[in-house]
Design a protein around this motif. Structure first.
Motif, PDB file in Angstrom:
ATOM      1  N   LEU A  29       0.822  -1.214   0.000  1.00  0.00           N
ATOM      2  CA  LEU A  29       0.000   0.000   0.000  1.00  0.00           C
ATOM      3  C   LEU A  29       0.854   1.260   0.000  1.00  0.00           C
ATOM      4  O   LEU A  29       0.538   2.232  -0.693  1.00  0.00           O
ATOM      5  CB  LEU A  29      -0.950  -0.005   1.195  1.00  0.00           C
ATOM      6  CG  LEU A  29      -2.069  -1.046   1.116  1.00  0.00           C
ATOM      7  CD1 LEU A  29      -2.898  -1.023   2.396  1.00  0.00           C
ATOM      8  CD2 LEU A  29      -2.953  -0.812  -0.093  1.00  0.00           C
ATOM      9  N   TYR A  30       1.939   1.251   0.776  1.00  0.00           N
ATOM     10  CA  TYR A  30       2.859   2.388   0.751  1.00  0.00           C
ATOM     11  C   TYR A  30       3.470   2.549  -0.637  1.00  0.00           C
ATOM     12  O   TYR A  30       3.550   3.654  -1.171  1.00  0.00           O
ATOM     13  CB  TYR A  30       3.976   2.213   1.781  1.00  0.00           C
ATOM     14  CG  TYR A  30       3.628   2.711   3.152  1.00  0.00           C
ATOM     15  CD1 TYR A  30       3.448   4.066   3.389  1.00  0.00           C
ATOM     16  CD2 TYR A  30       3.497   1.830   4.216  1.00  0.00           C
ATOM     17  CE1 TYR A  30       3.135   4.532   4.655  1.00  0.00           C
ATOM     18  CE2 TYR A  30       3.180   2.281   5.477  1.00  0.00           C
ATOM     19  CZ  TYR A  30       3.003   3.636   5.695  1.00  0.00           C
ATOM     20  OH  TYR A  30       2.694   4.086   6.938  1.00  0.00           O
ATOM     21  N   ALA A  31       3.909   1.447  -1.221  1.00  0.00           N
ATOM     22  CA  ALA A  31       4.523   1.516  -2.544  1.00  0.00           C
ATOM     23  C   ALA A  31       3.516   1.993  -3.578  1.00  0.00           C
ATOM     24  O   ALA A  31       3.854   2.785  -4.470  1.00  0.00           O
ATOM     25  CB  ALA A  31       5.090   0.158  -2.928  1.00  0.00           C
ATOM     26  N   LEU A  32       2.282   1.535  -3.472  1.00  0.00           N
ATOM     27  CA  LEU A  32       1.236   1.973  -4.391  1.00  0.00           C
ATOM     28  C   LEU A  32       0.988   3.471  -4.250  1.00  0.00           C
ATOM     29  O   LEU A  32       0.872   4.186  -5.252  1.00  0.00           O
ATOM     30  CB  LEU A  32      -0.061   1.195  -4.109  1.00  0.00           C
ATOM     31  CG  LEU A  32      -1.292   1.592  -4.894  1.00  0.00           C
ATOM     32  CD1 LEU A  32      -1.097   1.304  -6.376  1.00  0.00           C
ATOM     33  CD2 LEU A  32      -2.504   0.842  -4.374  1.00  0.00           C
ATOM     34  N   ALA A  33       0.946   3.958  -3.019  1.00  0.00           N
ATOM     35  CA  ALA A  33       0.690   5.381  -2.791  1.00  0.00           C
ATOM     36  C   ALA A  33       1.860   6.251  -3.258  1.00  0.00           C
ATOM     37  O   ALA A  33       1.650   7.348  -3.773  1.00  0.00           O
ATOM     38  CB  ALA A  33       0.424   5.633  -1.310  1.00  0.00           C
ATOM     39  N   LEU A  34       3.082   5.752  -3.091  1.00  0.00           N
ATOM     40  CA  LEU A  34       4.244   6.572  -3.434  1.00  0.00           C
ATOM     41  C   LEU A  34       4.614   6.512  -4.907  1.00  0.00           C
ATOM     42  O   LEU A  34       5.126   7.495  -5.455  1.00  0.00           O
ATOM     43  CB  LEU A  34       5.444   6.146  -2.586  1.00  0.00           C
ATOM     44  CG  LEU A  34       5.312   6.411  -1.083  1.00  0.00           C
ATOM     45  CD1 LEU A  34       6.487   5.814  -0.333  1.00  0.00           C
ATOM     46  CD2 LEU A  34       5.175   7.898  -0.813  1.00  0.00           C
ATOM     47  N   THR A  35       4.381   5.358  -5.542  1.00  0.00           N
ATOM     48  CA  THR A  35       4.798   5.222  -6.936  1.00  0.00           C
ATOM     49  C   THR A  35       3.640   5.296  -7.924  1.00  0.00           C
ATOM     50  O   THR A  35       3.863   5.637  -9.079  1.00  0.00           O
ATOM     51  CB  THR A  35       5.524   3.884  -7.156  1.00  0.00           C
ATOM     52  OG1 THR A  35       4.608   2.812  -6.941  1.00  0.00           O
ATOM     53  CG2 THR A  35       6.718   3.753  -6.232  1.00  0.00           C
ATOM     54  N   GLY A  36       2.454   4.926  -7.486  1.00  0.00           N
ATOM     55  CA  GLY A  36       1.312   4.918  -8.392  1.00  0.00           C
ATOM     56  C   GLY A  36       1.250   3.690  -9.281  1.00  0.00           C
ATOM     57  O   GLY A  36       0.383   3.603 -10.148  1.00  0.00           O
TER      58      GLY A  36
END
Length: 65
Positions: A29-36
């Motif tokens: 979820l963090y990676a999704l939020a930061l990278t898209g």
């Protein structure tokens, strides 16, 4: 009189499953939020299953203990 010690194998498995759940669920979820990168969202349910499995392992250790 004395409480039995819980099954350490089940508790060790629960600990590893919690770590895996933390990395897969929260990390994705963090990676999704930061990278898209939307493909990372597909990993999130695997982390959720790891969290659920960890609680089952804790319950198993308590039941057997």
């Amino acid at each position: 009189m004395y409480a039995q010690r819980p099954d350490s194998g089940a508790l060790a498995a629960a600990a590893w499953l919690l770590v895996a759940g933390l990395l897969l669920f929260s990390g994705s979820l963090y990676a999704l939020a930061l990278t898209g990168v939307r493909g990372l969202g597909a990993v999130t349910p695997v982390g959720g299953v790891a969290f659920l499995a960890a609680w089952v392992a804790v319950a198993w250790a308590a039941w057997k203990g």
